[in-house]
Design a protein around this motif. Structure first.
Motif, PDB file in Angstrom:
ATOM      1  N   SER A  30       0.810  -1.219   0.000  1.00 38.47           N
ATOM      2  CA  SER A  30       0.000   0.000   0.000  1.00 38.47           C
ATOM      3  C   SER A  30       0.843   1.267   0.000  1.00 38.47           C
ATOM      4  CB  SER A  30      -0.959  -0.003   1.189  1.00 38.47           C
ATOM      5  OG  SER A  30      -0.225  -0.105   2.397  1.00 38.47           O
ATOM      6  N   ARG A  31       2.080   1.211   0.492  1.00 37.87           N
ATOM      7  CA  ARG A  31       2.927   2.404   0.497  1.00 37.87           C
ATOM      8  C   ARG A  31       3.933   2.409  -0.649  1.00 37.87           C
ATOM      9  NH1 ARG A  31       4.327   3.194   6.950  1.00 37.87           N
ATOM     10  NH2 ARG A  31       2.168   3.350   7.660  1.00 37.87           N
ATOM     11  N   ASP A  32       3.969   1.355  -1.417  1.00 39.77           N
ATOM     12  CA  ASP A  32       4.931   1.244  -2.500  1.00 39.77           C
ATOM     13  C   ASP A  32       4.417   1.918  -3.755  1.00 39.77           C
ATOM     14  OD1 ASP A  32       5.734  -2.230  -1.690  1.00 39.77           O
ATOM     15  OD2 ASP A  32       6.453  -0.337  -0.832  1.00 39.77           O
ATOM     16  N   SER A  33       5.335   2.412  -4.562  1.00 40.33           N
ATOM     17  CA  SER A  33       4.967   2.829  -5.906  1.00 40.33           C
ATOM     18  C   SER A  33       4.948   1.598  -6.801  1.00 40.33           C
ATOM     19  CB  SER A  33       5.984   3.829  -6.458  1.00 40.33           C
ATOM     20  OG  SER A  33       5.975   5.014  -5.716  1.00 40.33           O
ATOM     21  N   THR A  50       3.125   4.977 -13.874  1.00 45.14           N
ATOM     22  CA  THR A  50       3.415   4.638 -12.490  1.00 45.14           C
ATOM     23  C   THR A  50       2.408   5.305 -11.575  1.00 45.14           C
ATOM     24  OG1 THR A  50       5.131   4.598 -10.771  1.00 45.14           O
ATOM     25  CG2 THR A  50       5.080   6.524 -12.202  1.00 45.14           C
ATOM     26  N   ILE A  51       2.249   4.722 -10.394  1.00 46.30           N
ATOM     27  CA  ILE A  51       1.288   5.228  -9.418  1.00 46.30           C
ATOM     28  C   ILE A  51       1.890   5.095  -8.029  1.00 46.30           C
ATOM     29  CG2 ILE A  51       0.111   2.975  -9.253  1.00 46.30           C
ATOM     30  CD1 ILE A  51      -2.530   4.569  -8.923  1.00 46.30           C
ATOM     31  N   THR A  52       1.680   6.118  -7.202  1.00 48.32           N
ATOM     32  CA  THR A  52       2.200   6.078  -5.840  1.00 48.32           C
ATOM     33  C   THR A  52       1.329   5.172  -4.970  1.00 48.32           C
ATOM     34  OG1 THR A  52       0.908   7.996  -5.208  1.00 48.32           O
ATOM     35  CG2 THR A  52       3.139   8.404  -6.014  1.00 48.32           C
ATOM     36  N   VAL A 101       9.559   2.377  -2.307  1.00 48.68           N
ATOM     37  CA  VAL A 101       9.527   3.715  -1.747  1.00 48.68           C
ATOM     38  C   VAL A 101       8.312   4.407  -2.336  1.00 48.68           C
ATOM     39  CG1 VAL A 101      12.009   3.912  -1.352  1.00 48.68           C
ATOM     40  CG2 VAL A 101      11.031   4.645  -3.529  1.00 48.68           C
ATOM     41  N   ALA A 102       7.901   5.505  -1.721  1.00 52.54           N
ATOM     42  CA  ALA A 102       6.657   6.151  -2.144  1.00 52.54           C
ATOM     43  C   ALA A 102       6.822   7.007  -3.393  1.00 52.54           C
ATOM     44  CB  ALA A 102       6.099   6.994  -1.009  1.00 52.54           C
ATOM     45  N   ARG A 110      15.256   1.521 -10.767  1.00 57.53           N
ATOM     46  CA  ARG A 110      14.833   1.960  -9.434  1.00 57.53           C
ATOM     47  C   ARG A 110      13.734   1.064  -8.853  1.00 57.53           C
ATOM     48  NH1 ARG A 110      16.552   7.309  -8.489  1.00 57.53           N
ATOM     49  NH2 ARG A 110      18.478   7.543  -9.669  1.00 57.53           N
ATOM     50  N   TYR A 111      13.323   0.068  -9.589  1.00 58.11           N
ATOM     51  CA  TYR A 111      12.269  -0.828  -9.137  1.00 58.11           C
ATOM     52  C   TYR A 111      12.870  -2.113  -8.579  1.00 58.11           C
ATOM     53  CZ  TYR A 111       8.730   2.236 -11.040  1.00 58.11           C
ATOM     54  OH  TYR A 111       7.912   3.314 -11.272  1.00 58.11           O
ATOM     55  N   ASP A 112      12.231  -2.648  -7.557  1.00 61.92           N
ATOM     56  CA  ASP A 112      12.810  -3.739  -6.794  1.00 61.92           C
ATOM     57  C   ASP A 112      12.276  -5.120  -7.165  1.00 61.92           C
ATOM     58  OD1 ASP A 112      12.354  -1.234  -4.584  1.00 61.92           O
ATOM     59  OD2 ASP A 112      14.374  -2.062  -4.793  1.00 61.92           O
ATOM     60  N   TYR A 113      11.044  -5.182  -7.599  1.00 59.01           N
ATOM     61  CA  TYR A 113      10.428  -6.469  -7.927  1.00 59.01           C
ATOM     62  C   TYR A 113       9.727  -6.348  -9.270  1.00 59.01           C
ATOM     63  CZ  TYR A 113      11.094  -7.130  -2.909  1.00 59.01           C
ATOM     64  OH  TYR A 113      11.634  -7.203  -1.652  1.00 59.01           O
ATOM     65  N   TRP A 114       9.770  -7.443 -10.021  1.00 55.28           N
ATOM     66  CA  TRP A 114       9.192  -7.464 -11.360  1.00 55.28           C
ATOM     67  C   TRP A 114       8.355  -8.713 -11.580  1.00 55.28           C
ATOM     68  CZ3 TRP A 114       9.834  -3.724 -15.105  1.00 55.28           C
ATOM     69  CH2 TRP A 114      10.748  -2.709 -14.801  1.00 55.28           C
ATOM     70  N   GLY A 115       7.290  -8.554 -12.363  1.00 57.69           N
ATOM     71  CA  GLY A 115       6.560  -9.694 -12.844  1.00 57.69           C
ATOM     72  C   GLY A 115       7.188 -10.213 -14.132  1.00 57.69           C
ATOM     73  N   GLN A 116       6.650 -11.310 -14.629  1.00 57.29           N
ATOM     74  CA  GLN A 116       7.224 -11.924 -15.829  1.00 57.29           C
ATOM     75  C   GLN A 116       6.678 -11.327 -17.112  1.00 57.29           C
ATOM     76  OE1 GLN A 116       7.462 -16.152 -15.877  1.00 57.29           O
ATOM     77  NE2 GLN A 116       8.865 -16.179 -14.157  1.00 57.29           N
TER      78      GLN A 116
END
Length: 124
Positions: A30-33, A50-52, A101-102, A110-116
């Motif tokens: 909920s707090r992640d972008s 992108t969305i905050t 991060v928000a 800058r993104y930490d996790y990705w889908g396939q």
């Protein structure tokens, strides 16, 4: 373990619409972008939208403004990409990503996790 699973891709005619979903699990988002990126064959990955977190602020690439809408449902840990007025040049694999991060970013590094990813093909 964080997992992102995209769905909703497919084949559509030019001018049509698709709605992509990205279901996230493994942490509280909920707090992640969250963002959508795409990659066409032979091209680099490019930012789409992108969305905050809780505030729901959004930012779009110029080439999708007025056609695509990003939204999220924090209760369902899901982010959506509504794509209207699709063009053949929108054909690509679309992937969602989480930035823990928000603040918004258009930089995929800058993104930490990705889908396939999910394939979107727009025919002319």
């Amino acid at each position: 373990q964080v997992q992102l699973v995209e769905s909703g891709g497919g084949l559509v005619q030019a001018g049509g619409s698709l709605r992509l979903s990205c279901a996230a699990s493994g942490r509280t988002f909920s707090r992640d972008s969250m963002g959508w990126f795409r990659q066409a064959p032979g091209k680099e990955r490019e930012f789409v939208a992108t969305i905050t977190g809780s505030a729901g602020g959004t930012y779009y690439a110029d080439f999708v403004k007025g056609r695509f809408t990003i939204s999220r449902d924090n209760a369902k840990n899901t982010v959506y990409l509504q794509m209207n007025s699709l063009k053949p040049e929108d054909t690509a694999v679309y992937s969602c990503a989480v930035r823990t991060v928000a603040f918004l970013s258009t930089n995929p590094s800058r993104y930490d996790y990705w889908g396939q990813g999910t394939q979107v093909t727009v025919s002319s």
